[in-house]
Scaffold this active site. Structure first.
Site, mmCIF file in Angstrom:
data_model
loop_
_atom_site.group_PDB
_atom_site.id
_atom_site.type_symbol
_atom_site.label_atom_id
_atom_site.label_comp_id
_atom_site.label_asym_id
_atom_site.label_seq_id
_atom_site.Cartn_x
_atom_site.Cartn_y
_atom_site.Cartn_z
ATOM 1 C CB THR A 214 -8.788 -4.529 5.570
ATOM 2 O OG1 THR A 214 -7.810 -4.139 4.990
ATOM 3 C CG2 THR A 214 -9.665 -4.940 4.140
ATOM 4 N NE ARG B 30 -9.125 2.516 -0.504
ATOM 5 C CZ ARG B 30 -7.439 2.298 -0.194
ATOM 6 N NH1 ARG B 30 -7.200 2.410 0.860
ATOM 7 N NH2 ARG B 30 -6.902 2.498 -1.434
ATOM 8 C CE LYS C 33 6.359 6.449 2.400
ATOM 9 N NZ LYS C 33 6.700 7.039 3.523
ATOM 10 C CG ASP D 235 -4.635 -2.940 3.014
ATOM 11 O OD1 ASP D 235 -4.340 -1.893 3.060
ATOM 12 O OD2 ASP D 235 -4.322 -4.148 3.347
ATOM 13 C CG ASP E 248 -6.735 -5.322 11.256
ATOM 14 O OD1 ASP E 248 -7.280 -4.661 10.184
ATOM 15 O OD2 ASP E 248 -5.707 -5.088 11.675
ATOM 16 C CE LYS E 249 -5.197 -6.444 3.784
ATOM 17 N NZ LYS E 249 -3.583 -6.783 3.591
ATOM 18 C CG ASN F 271 -6.366 0.243 12.435
ATOM 19 O OD1 ASN F 271 -5.899 -0.553 13.308
ATOM 20 N ND2 ASN F 271 -6.532 0.238 11.130
ATOM 21 C CG ASP G 250 -2.225 -5.567 14.103
ATOM 22 O OD1 ASP G 250 -3.132 -5.092 13.511
ATOM 23 O OD2 ASP G 250 -1.070 -5.472 13.822
ATOM 24 C CD GLU H 291 7.526 6.365 7.032
ATOM 25 O OE1 GLU H 291 8.396 6.447 8.048
ATOM 26 O OE2 GLU H 291 6.826 7.346 6.742
#
Lengths: 350, 1226
Positions: B800, B901, B685, B802, B512-513, B930, B927, B621
């Site tokens: 990832t 993604r 947001k 991301d 994972d990233k 997901n 970690d 956040e």
């Protein structure tokens, strides 16, 4: 934002609760054991080590081999196979019938002493093809009964030789005792009887602890089928040494059992007459019977095997030492040369 | 066998579902449950809602159109509804083919809790403050917990039952039973049961001890005290006496005794803060709300009565469904109204709750499942070899029984009278056969007996040795100082004990990233506001170390974390009246308000200084709120209804009218604020992809365009970006929103879908405020670790969620990607285009490799490395289709694969693809929640115990704090474990086979009747005492190479990947060696004693001792490192054998009485021992030397290298050299 030191941000969200006592550090305690760093000796097989190991073996083995070969050669052994010769010519077609009949089984044998034999000379009988290690045979005994007179009913393991037909326990019970060897030998030299000492032929430990001093033979060989020798029912088992010897079952189908000891020297060329009663039935299973007179060496009886084996192994190791010496000289390899590592040998080949 | 644990659906990374705000709106009582749909059984009555759900998500429909997927969803759903665990995904990843990784339709997120109605028959009825009535009909579980498995009475049967799940044990039991039959009794009855009994006993003692400890902790738990309302007064009661329906009062910092619905709290708005560390490991505070209807009541003064109808107990800790009837009104309860056992109440002086689930039915207890059980690859291979051994065993037995048959045939005429085989029993009046069953049966019995005699060919002790060795290895892994992380104060954890040795054979690492390669400690870096990039001037910002602070009544408030500020932006943020200033103002209000962060005031040693600590679930956040605070927009108070923001020293109160939580479809969240100037604003947001869809480009297209450019810039730097937008709501718009929001949030049916719809409606035509960029720093040592892994021939894949740009830039900074690599990108929207790009990529790959082959031949350059970058959308079209094959071909040619993604289930899908097709060992490390599915799918799953809760850790086999620990874990411990375990297995096979073969050879000399001269007890003790300890000690302590060497040459790891230490060839070589050794051990004494007067027991003792010495010297020859413990174990075992043989031979009731002392008194005995040992081991020794000299493997060379360097060093009197890769200890 994270300009504070790592230690204060330790589990940043967790420190919300500042009142909670700071948890103890879970850092493993350092010790050489837990970090697997115990001092260790790590021998490595360098050529020097290899060659000296082989040389050492050959240096130890060859002398031992020579010495034991000599010891074995020093042993004088007279072996007389008599199971066929002791059957009268007319009965040789039906050896089993002869041995089971009530005819006279006496037989005379003449032995010539080839070499000087120092006393004590051990007299053995040797049986071949007799499976004293057969599983039904080995189990067919009662060690409890042999030791203790109060256990004489303990015959469950002795089948089929456990009780008489009317249910009385047999002492000693079982196939082993039942098949007690019953050939007898008498020795004369120049018509002088040679005394045969039949005491102390069994293990002292057996006489003292395994065969009871108060256990006397009972109902022994009273069944219809007689397997072998009878026992003197007035002598306790611990005194019946031939039985004790016989009950130490042999490991292998060819075995010797001690019959007695001759405690005088025999000279080379002496002629010994053996008065022999050929009672024991080995004919039904083609067993051989031999009478053996043998001296001993420090290594035991006459057996060249160990000496030869030692010489072979020692010699082989010497040969290997030579081979490796030559190999190391002809094709030396630098120990721990990184260029031999697989990824250095063929770069990018993976 | 594997992955039987249901996995919990992850809590979303940004605002959690349980943060559903409390609404003050009074809701209308709903009189009746909706009617069940006709023609459907009650269990599946929510099915139509799925269809309903589909309509809003076209992609779902498309994907589920195939028969297979539809059926999978149906079955999945009915399963879930049966247990009412709607959000719980309890399918087994490994075994059910119906799970489609590629299809987003299987995304469990869809089955959200709120649209599930509670049926009367499925519901649990809890009468408030009336435990008698509550428990009248159904006896709900008491609050006693029992984690212990056994009681004193059930221990024996249950423990035995569990142990006999092992097939090998049944085999040994069967043999022991066979041996009890009188015809077959080879061993004494006691002796034959001994080995199995010993193994069972050891395990049982271990289990009993563990259970005792559980019982003890249960006892402590059960006897804790809590305040319970009895007869309108709070009394102390033991936890175990608490019953469902009782009202319990909890004070601050107390642990909750059971699952309770909040009634009221000390806070007037009914907020309670809880910490769920014990439950899921997340240490931040979560907010829970009491309903307004009950908040005002004081049960000591007025009697509360009401009825709570809630779902049956389930293990979903993030979901709860209930409604409460009180004062004739009906109120719905959700996950935000329940507080769970094991949590602690914080920052709230008291709270009242009503117990709804107690004891074993609490969610905490239902989630108490053990570590996953996997089987290591080595063990799988070992089982194959055990089958070979069984065949070998059968062959031996067949030989013996056939020979016995022949022997019986040949002697068939003699059997009646033969002294040593008397067939007839004459002791009875009637003469009959004694123990003779005809020669067919005799052969059969001999066969069975030989199985009994040769039984240890299958090494029983191997299983227990392996367990002990693994415990020892785990002990060292846990205790490794170099895998301890000081920052989080956490050690390495071994959760699965069966797969230690798999760590030495890993070929693929899936990582994972976020939080794994990076720290997941977010730092606000820069922002683009109103189309202007404010990212300069960091150097100046360093001066402002004090940061922003606030003075109130002589006290100074300061945010706990400091943020570097951009001076230009800082000055802008202070101007109120310029256009730009207003823009900046709104931007920071959005950052400070649009979140679920709770500010806490923390005392410091300085009484005048107070720190404000922002607590929340999302580190992003937190970073944003700290950033806002640094620019003077300090969030100082949050209650359920309003927030207070201190803007440049001026306190402003905003009413939070509604909050649309984050979900993975919208990928954004929004908050509706009632501002002090009586306007209504919505702040949103979210991720750029979804935000630009809802931003009105026509408003100021330049700003949008500039922001897009900035976003691209940020993400290429590896920053995480969020886009912020807002809209003013007119009064009518607001009212329209409010009414629909109220309806939606109080709906009992399909609440989540309704709320989402409301959110979609309000989050439109926003004006852009700007974008924020947050840095997630790489963890320490990650680039080095990745480089080492690559050198070791391990393929590292990063999966990832991301964006592609972010992923690529992180790839570069972590040295995963290098500039030399050729990049292949696959991102397509349809299956056809996917197919085409995969084909193109394959062609290109081929070309590149042939090119590089050619060039290598010429210049010796390295192969061109190819990196594949693929995104989740493409994977949707590839996974579970025929394109998988192509992807696999392509991926296996690539050095690096980067998937961006990707959804959690896709991660598992990729791992499954490689695991299935490549047949190589895979390791997944992650970690977050997901990563759970991926961790469970991989052969080895590693959880990073980082910032994001403990779900990954709970699902993992091993857990550690930092990615870089992977290097020592794999290269050092994995390598060692693999070497140790493979050697130990081979050695155990050899050890037992030598013994069995000696027995076999002897059987050939006993007319094939399987007499054993080696006593029963020696046969039994052989694998338990004579030879067991050295294997275990060597299995735990042996090190073929030092840590330093292993880390310096990562390539050494390849031995495990190529299975060099345990394979079929080695097995057969070992068996050949075993044959020779057994021949030497058996025939040397046989020939040396041939024709002598030796008795069976004496020779048996000689064989026993010869084999034990032989076997131990054999081990000694292979030991690389001699510790004092090794010496003790090996030489001690030989001594112990001598002692045992002596002890056996002084028992006068055994036939072998005194035999040892007799034979040991002769010189022949010792000569035989020496001869056997040397003769048996010479071939092995010679082969070993030849291989070491002429075909040295890498380990051998490295070992020599160690030795050479050591001697060189000691000559130069140098200090021990530092490891090349040993990260500095923090």
């Amino acid at each position: 934002m994270n300009s504070n030191t790592p230690s204060t941000s330790a589990g940043a969200p967790g420190s919300a609760d500042s009142t909670a006592p700071r948890r103890n550090s879970k850092r493993p305690k350092y010790s050489r054991f837990t970090q697997q760093e115990l001092p260790a000796c790590k021998p490595i097989l360098t050529p020097k080590w290899v060659i000296s190991a082989f040389l050492l073996v050959s240096v130890v083995f060859i002398p031992i081999g020579v010495v034991s070969l000599f010891a074995s050669r020093d042993v004088v052994e007279i072996i007389d196979r008599y199971e066929t010769d002791c059957i009268p010519l007319d009965s040789r077609n039906d050896k089993v019938g002869f041995i089971q009949s009530r005819r006279d089984k006496a037989c005379n044998r003449t032995l010539t002493v080839p070499k000087h034999m120092k006393q004590p000379i051990y007299v053995y009988y040797q049986l071949d093809n007799f499976y004293q290690n057969h599983r039904r045979y080995v189990k067919s005994r009662s060690d409890q009964q042999l030791r203790n007179p109060s256990n004489e009913d303990d015959t469950s393991s002795c089948k089929p030789e456990d009780t008489t037909a009317n249910g009385m326990p047999i002492v000693p019970c079982g196939l082993i005792a039942w098949s007690l060897f019953n050939d007898t030998y008498n020795f004369t030299r120049n018509n002088q009887p040679v005394t045969l000492n039949k005491r102390d032929i069994s293990w002292k430990s057996d006489r003292d602890h395994k065969f009871g001093k108060k256990v006397y033979p009972k109902n022994f060989q009273n069944n219809t089928l007689i397997g072998g020798d009878r026992l003197d029912s007035s002598k306790s088992l611990s005194e019946q040494e031939n039985l004790i010897v016989w009950m130490r079952t042999a490991a292998l189908p060819t075995f010797r059992k001690l019959y007695g000891k001759i405690e005088v020297d025999l000279q080379a060329g002496d002629v010994i007459n053996v008065g022999l009663q050929n009672n024991y039935n080995t004919y039904s299973f083609n067993g051989k019977k031999k009478l053996v007179l043998s001296t001993t060496s420090w290594l035991g009886g006459k057996n060249d095997f160990l000496g030869i084996a030692y010489l072979v192994v020692g010699g082989l190791c010497f040969f290997l030492a030579m081979v490796f010496t030559i190999i190391y000289l002809v094709k030396p390899r630098q120990l721990g040369d990184p260029s031999y590592l697989s990824w250095n040998r063929n770069p990018g080949g993976r | 066998m594997s992955q039987q644990r249901p996995l919990l659906i992850p809590s979303p990374r940004t605002p959690g579902k349980e943060e559903l705000p409390y609404t003050t709106v009074q809701l209308k009582p709903i009189s009746e449950n909706p009617k069940p749909f006709s023609g459907m059984d009650s269990n599946s009555n929510s099915y139509p809602q799925i269809v309903n759900e589909n309509s809003s998500h076209p992609d779902f429909i498309r994907n589920s159109s195939s028969q297979r997927s539809t059926s999978s969803i149906q079955s999945f759903h009915s399963k879930a509804s049966g247990g009412h665990s709607v959000r719980e995904v309890s399918f087994e990843l490994g075994s059910k083919p119906s799970v489609r990784y590629g299809s987003r339709g299987a995304d469990s997120e869809r089955f959200s809790s709120s649209y599930k109605e509670i049926n009367d028959q499925d519901a649990r009825l809890v009468y408030i403050n009336d435990p008698e009535k509550t428990n009248e009909k159904f006896e709900f579980a008491k609050n006693t917990i029992r984690t212990g498995k056994y009681s004193i009475l059930t221990f024996l049967p249950r423990n035995l039952f569990e142990q006999f799940h092992r097939v090998a044990y049944i085999y040994f039991l069967a043999i022991a039973i066979l041996n009890q039959l009188p015809q077959l009794a080879v061993f004494g009855r006691g002796a034959s049961i001994m080995p199995l009994a010993f193994v069972l006993l050891v395990t049982a003692v271990k289990d009993a001890y563990e259970d005792y400890r559980r019982h003890r902790s249960d006892n402590i738990e059960n006897n804790r005290l809590a305040w319970v309302l009895v007869n309108d007064q709070f009394q102390q009661k033991k936890w175990k006496d608490i019953r469902v329906g009782e009202i319990i009062k909890i004070s601050a910092n107390e642990t909750l005794p059971c699952d309770m619905v909040l009634l009221s709290t000390s806070d007037t708005t009914g907020v309670a803060y809880i910490q769920t560390t014990n439950l899921d490991g997340e240490s931040n505070l979560k907010t829970r709300y009491a309903k307004q209807e009950t908040q005002m009541k004081n049960p000591e003064r007025e009697k509360i009565s009401g009825l709570i109808k809630c779902e049956k107990p389930n293990r979903n800790i993030y979901g709860f469904q209930a409604n409460m009837e009180i004062d004739g009104k009906r109120v719905s309860l959700g996950p935000s109204n329940i507080i769970l056992r094991g949590c602690e109440l914080k920052n709230t002086s008291w709270a009242l709750g009503i117990a709804v689930y107690a004891g074993g039915e609490t969610k905490a207890m239902l989630n108490n499942s053990g570590a996953p059980s996997k089987r290591s690859r080595l063990e799988t291979h070992m089982n194959r070899e055990i089958i070979y051994l069984s065949i070998f065993l059968v062959v031996l037995c067949t030989i013996v029984s056939i020979c016995h048959g022949v022997w019986l045939r040949r002697h068939k005429d003699d059997l009646v009278l033969m002294q040593f085989y008397r067939k007839k029993d004459y002791s009875e009046p009637k003469v009959e056969d004694y123990n003779y069953y005809g020669w067919g049966m005799e052969i059969f019995f001999v066969f069975l007996m030989s199985v009994i005699v040769f039984q240890i060919m299958i090494p029983i002790s191997l299983y227990i040795s392996m367990e002990l060795v693994r415990i020892g290895q785990a002990y060292f892994m846990i205790g490794d100082d170099r895998m301890y992380d000081k920052a989080s104060n956490s050690r390495f954890q071994c959760r699965a004990l069966n797969i230690n040795e798999d760590l030495g054979q890993i070929k693929y690492v899936f990582s994972d990233k976020t939080g794994t390669l990076t720290e997941n400690k977010m730092e606000f870096q820069c922002a683009s506001i109103g189309g202007v990039d404010y990212s300069g001037g960091k150097a100046i910002a360093e001066d402002e170390q004090t940061g922003y602070s606030l003075r109130v009544d002589g006290q100074v408030f300061r945010p706990k974390m400091k943020v570097k500020v951009d001076p230009e932006l800082l000055s802008l943020s202070k101007q109120k009246h310029t256009d730009e200033g207003r823009h900046v103002h709104d931007f920071f209000i959005a950052l400070a308000a649009c979140n679920t962060i709770v500010p806490l005031t923390v005392e410091t040693s300085d009484p005048a200084l107070k720190l404000i600590d922002y607590q929340g679930e999302s580190p992003d956040e937190q970073a944003l709120v700290y950033a806002a605070a640094a620019y003077g927009f300090m969030l100082i108070e949050r209650t359920s209804g309003h927030i207070v923001i201190d803007i440049q020293g001026e306190r402003q109160r905003y009413n939070v009218l509604g909050l649309h939580e984050f979900d993975s479809d919208r990928k954004r969240m929004s908050v509706i604020l009632g501002c002090p100037d009586n306007t209504f604003k919505v702040f949103v947001k979210g991720a750029d992809t979804t935000m630009f869809n809802v931003i009105d480009r026509s408003l100021n297209s330049n700003t949008v365009k500039a922001t897009e450019d900035h976003l691209h810039l940020y993400s290429s730097k590896g920053l995480r970006t969020l886009v912020v937008g807002m809209r003013d709501l007119s009064a009518s718009e607001f009212e329209q929103w409010q009414s629909s929001y109220e309806t939606a949030s109080t709906a009992l049916l399909g609440r989540a879908a309704l709320l989402r719809k409301v959110a979609y409606n309000v989050e439109t035509s926003l004006s852009i405020l700007g974008a924020s960029a947050i840095e997630d720093k790489l963890q320490q040592g990650v680039p080095e670790a990745i480089e080492s892994l690559r050198n070791a021939g391990i393929k590292v894949w990063v999966l990832t969620g991301d964006k592609q740009e972010t992923a690529i830039s992180i790839g570069y900074s972590s040295k995963l990607l290098t500039s030399k690599m050729t990049r292949i990108l696959v991102n397509n929207n349809s299956k056809e285009s996917c197919k085409k790009s995969l084909e193109d990529a394959l062609v290109m790959c081929k070309k590149l490799t042939t090119d590089s082959d050619a060039s290598r031949r010429g210049s010796g350059a390295r192969t061109t490395e190819i990196a594949l970058i693929i995104d989740g959308t493409s994977l949707v079209h590839i996974l579970d289709t025929e394109l998988e094959e192509q992807l696999f071909n392509l991926a296996s040619k690539c050095t690096v694969v980067l998937c961006c993604r990707v959804a959690p289930l896709q991660k598992a899908g990729i791992v499954a693809l490689m695991k299935k097709r490549a047949n190589e060992m895979t390791l997944a490390i992650g970690d977050g929640a997901n990563d759970v599915s991926m961790i469970q799918m991989a052969d080895v799953g590693i959880g990073i115990s980082g910032q994001e809760g403990r779900q990954a850790v709970m699902a993992s086999d091993f857990a550690m704090a930092q990615f870089r620990f992977l290097v020592p874990l794999l290269f050092v411990h994995g390598h060692w474990n693999y070497q140790r375990m493979s050697y130990m297995i081979l050695y155990n096979f050899y050890r037992n086979a030598v013994f069995v073969l000696v027995l076999f050879w002897y059987a050939l000399f006993t007319s094939f009747t399987l007499t054993t001269v080696i006593t029963d007890w020696s046969s039994v003790l052989y694998s338990v005492i004579y030879t067991a300890l050295p294997t275990i000690v060597v299995g735990i302590l042996e090190k073929d190479l030092s840590r330093t060497t292993l880390l310096r040459y990562p390539q050494l790891y390849g031995t495990g990947q190529r299975q060099e230490s345990y394979n079929g060839k080695l097995f057969w070589v070992t068996i050949m060696d075993t044959l020779w050794q057994s021949i030497a051990a058996f025939f040397v004494p046989l020939l040396a004693y041939w024709g002598s007067d030796v008795d069976g027991s004496s020779l048996g003792d000689l064989w026993t001792i010869a084999v034990v010495i032989l076997v131990n010297i054999h081990l000694a020859m292979d030991v690389v490192r001699w510790y004092w413990i090794t010496h003790v174990a090996i030489w001690g075992s030989i001594v112990a054998t001598f002692i045992c043989v002596m002890v056996i031979d002084v028992l006068p009731f055994l036939p072998g009485y005194w035999a040892f002392f007799h034979i040991a008194g002769s010189k022949l005995f010792w000569a035989c021992l020496l001869g056997i040992t040397i003769a048996a081991l010479v071939p092995r020794f010679v082969v070993k030397i030849f291989i070491q000299y002429f075909r040295p493997d890498d380990i051998q060379i490295a070992r020599e290298l160690e030795k050479v360097e050591n001697s060189r060093e000691s000559r130069d009197a140098e200090i021990e050299m530092n490891p090349i890769f040993d990260p500095p200890r923090r």
